[in-house]
Design an enzyme around this catalytic site. Sequence first.
Site, mmCIF file in Angstrom:
data_model
loop_
_atom_site.group_PDB
_atom_site.id
_atom_site.type_symbol
_atom_site.label_atom_id
_atom_site.label_comp_id
_atom_site.label_asym_id
_atom_site.label_seq_id
_atom_site.Cartn_x
_atom_site.Cartn_y
_atom_site.Cartn_z
ATOM 1 N N GLU A 154 0.842 -1.193 0.000
ATOM 2 C CA GLU A 154 0.000 0.000 0.000
ATOM 3 C C GLU A 154 0.881 1.247 0.000
ATOM 4 O O GLU A 154 1.847 1.319 0.732
ATOM 5 C CB GLU A 154 -0.847 -0.046 1.275
ATOM 6 C CG GLU A 154 -1.939 0.944 1.294
ATOM 7 C CD GLU A 154 -2.712 0.905 -0.003
ATOM 8 O OE1 GLU A 154 -3.504 0.003 -0.182
ATOM 9 O OE2 GLU A 154 -2.491 1.812 -0.846
ATOM 10 N N LYS A 207 7.906 -1.830 -1.896
ATOM 11 C CA LYS A 207 7.391 -0.923 -0.866
ATOM 12 C C LYS A 207 8.525 -0.323 -0.035
ATOM 13 O O LYS A 207 8.592 0.890 0.191
ATOM 14 C CB LYS A 207 6.401 -1.681 0.023
ATOM 15 C CG LYS A 207 5.901 -0.917 1.235
ATOM 16 C CD LYS A 207 5.084 0.288 0.836
ATOM 17 C CE LYS A 207 4.853 1.236 1.983
ATOM 18 N NZ LYS A 207 3.631 1.141 2.679
ATOM 19 N N CYS A 263 5.625 5.237 9.146
ATOM 20 C CA CYS A 263 6.193 4.449 8.045
ATOM 21 C C CYS A 263 7.679 4.669 7.809
ATOM 22 O O CYS A 263 8.466 3.731 7.904
ATOM 23 C CB CYS A 263 5.433 4.748 6.755
ATOM 24 S SG CYS A 263 3.763 4.116 6.787
HETATM 25 C C1 UDX Z 1 4.562 7.586 3.646
HETATM 26 C C2 UDX Z 1 4.629 7.363 2.111
HETATM 27 O O1 UDX Z 1 4.618 8.625 1.452
HETATM 28 C C3 UDX Z 1 3.476 6.493 1.654
HETATM 29 O O2 UDX Z 1 3.604 6.222 0.267
HETATM 30 C C4 UDX Z 1 3.499 5.191 2.439
HETATM 31 O O3 UDX Z 1 2.399 4.375 2.104
HETATM 32 C C5 UDX Z 1 3.488 5.457 3.942
HETATM 33 O O4 UDX Z 1 4.557 6.330 4.286
HETATM 34 P P1 UDX Z 1 3.123 9.103 5.310
HETATM 35 O O5 UDX Z 1 3.822 8.385 6.436
HETATM 36 O O6 UDX Z 1 1.651 9.328 5.398
HETATM 37 O O7 UDX Z 1 3.374 8.321 3.926
HETATM 38 O O8 UDX Z 1 3.839 10.520 5.202
HETATM 39 P P2 UDX Z 1 4.593 11.379 4.086
HETATM 40 O O9 UDX Z 1 3.662 12.366 3.506
HETATM 41 O O10 UDX Z 1 5.345 10.527 3.147
HETATM 42 O O11 UDX Z 1 5.637 12.164 5.041
HETATM 43 C C6 UDX Z 1 6.563 11.447 5.850
HETATM 44 C C7 UDX Z 1 7.413 12.385 6.676
HETATM 45 O O12 UDX Z 1 8.341 13.091 5.862
HETATM 46 C C8 UDX Z 1 6.652 13.446 7.456
HETATM 47 O O13 UDX Z 1 7.212 13.567 8.750
HETATM 48 C C9 UDX Z 1 6.867 14.722 6.664
HETATM 49 O O14 UDX Z 1 6.809 15.879 7.469
HETATM 50 C C10 UDX Z 1 8.275 14.488 6.140
HETATM 51 N N1 UDX Z 1 8.578 15.212 4.888
HETATM 52 C C11 UDX Z 1 7.898 14.919 3.736
HETATM 53 C C12 UDX Z 1 9.587 16.178 4.874
HETATM 54 O O15 UDX Z 1 10.227 16.450 5.902
HETATM 55 N N2 UDX Z 1 9.879 16.805 3.692
HETATM 56 C C13 UDX Z 1 9.239 16.522 2.532
HETATM 57 O O16 UDX Z 1 9.564 17.132 1.510
HETATM 58 C C14 UDX Z 1 8.196 15.558 2.550
#
Ligand code: UDX
Length: 438
Positions: A154, A207, A263
Amino acid sequence: MKITIIGTGYVGLVSGAVFADWGHEVMCLDIVDKKIEMIKKGVMPIYEEGLEELVDRVQKEGRFVATTDYKKAVEHGEIIFICVGTPSNESGAADLSYVFKASESIGKYLPENDYRVVVTKSTVPVNTNNSVKESVKKGAGSKKIDFDVVSNPEFLREGTSIYDANNTDRVVIGSSSEKALDKLEEIYKHLETEIVRTDLQSAELIKYAANAFLATKISFINEISQICERTGADVKAVARGMGLDKRIGPKFLNAGIGYGGSCFPKDVEALYRTSSQNFYDFRLLRGVMDANERQKIYFVEKIWNKYGENLSDKTFGVLGVAFKNDTDDVRKSVALEIVKILRGAGAHIKLYDPAAMKNAKKSLGNDYISYMDSSEAVFDEVDALVILTEWQEFASLDYADLTTRMNDKVVFDGRNLLEPEEMQKVGVEYYGIGRSKH
Ligand code: UDX
């Protein structure tokens, strides 16, 4: 198609609701009574934009049933999705006990001689699905069962998961059984997206590789932000200039306090362990994890550099505690960790987050923390403002007006939501991440 979902966390509940929305007959199982009771009443155990309305609708339309009855649930689904949690254990490896428990229970209740497909959506290390197969067989005992196992990782992001499910960049399905893959394709074929059919191991690894790559991108730009701070370059300009190269792309190039959530930290760590267990030292990933850890400390050091390490006479207004915007989730939130570090140094905190206040309270308690009921309220008589989560509403506040309520106009912006020049114009001493001063 009749679909069963085991586990009603983010992945299970959202997938179940979306499958029902696509017209399938979905039964969602959870072993926690309270969760199922809530879902039946239309109250979601998690905060996710649009989920409550969607579940409410598909329940009313009769295509979504929530239950704690394992037998009923397993008998229902031609396709049974395992969506239980795989948290990190103490050593950083994925704890697969919930996955195997679910697999055994599926085996126990699978009807005899009736072909079923068991699908893992939970993120599991390479080769786990072979053990899933064994666990299902173990649960079935001497019963004659007919099933195949598929890995269908996913890629949903929290906060935008319903949109993501309907607009995914790709669907990945892996199995040694073409028959099982054909059945899975039936669910997704209406989406205008590529379906990647592969073997089990590759699907499992895709993944981890995708999440580790994205985490690498974040650590990379965070490392660049450190070079910016030491040379006078501006990380936003650098990210924009890099991101316009189509081979790089602009996303996940926002420098900040480091990645968190349920994640990235877990998956990067687990992939590193998988590689070690297979006698390969994945040094790049070690660097990604180290950079992420350092980034948080560098941010706190900006505060210590100004005030010293004893913060007992300081009160900070803190905006954001969720691990990112548009979610109430504080699991592995760097924002939460920073609040704890500041409090540990004696600071008093006035805290606000648009969605994560309840979870913040659970984790932080009341000592030294005042929970405010609006963004504006955290500005009142504080020595500095600290922005820790990238909620868009924090970017559009009236800083010229609100900073006049502070004891001192000092802002530490851990997400680069604000512009240094604009802050300077309104007399704010501004600290961003890798932003040039000129
Ligand atoms: C992530 C993956 O994107 C998704 O595909 C997977 O299924 C689950 O893990 P998610 O954990 O919901 O999703 O968060 P995401 O939007 O990816 O952000 C992860 C972390 O990275 C957050 O703490 C966010 O603040 C940080 N981040 C993200 C940054 O610091 N800079 C960025 O440019 C993007």
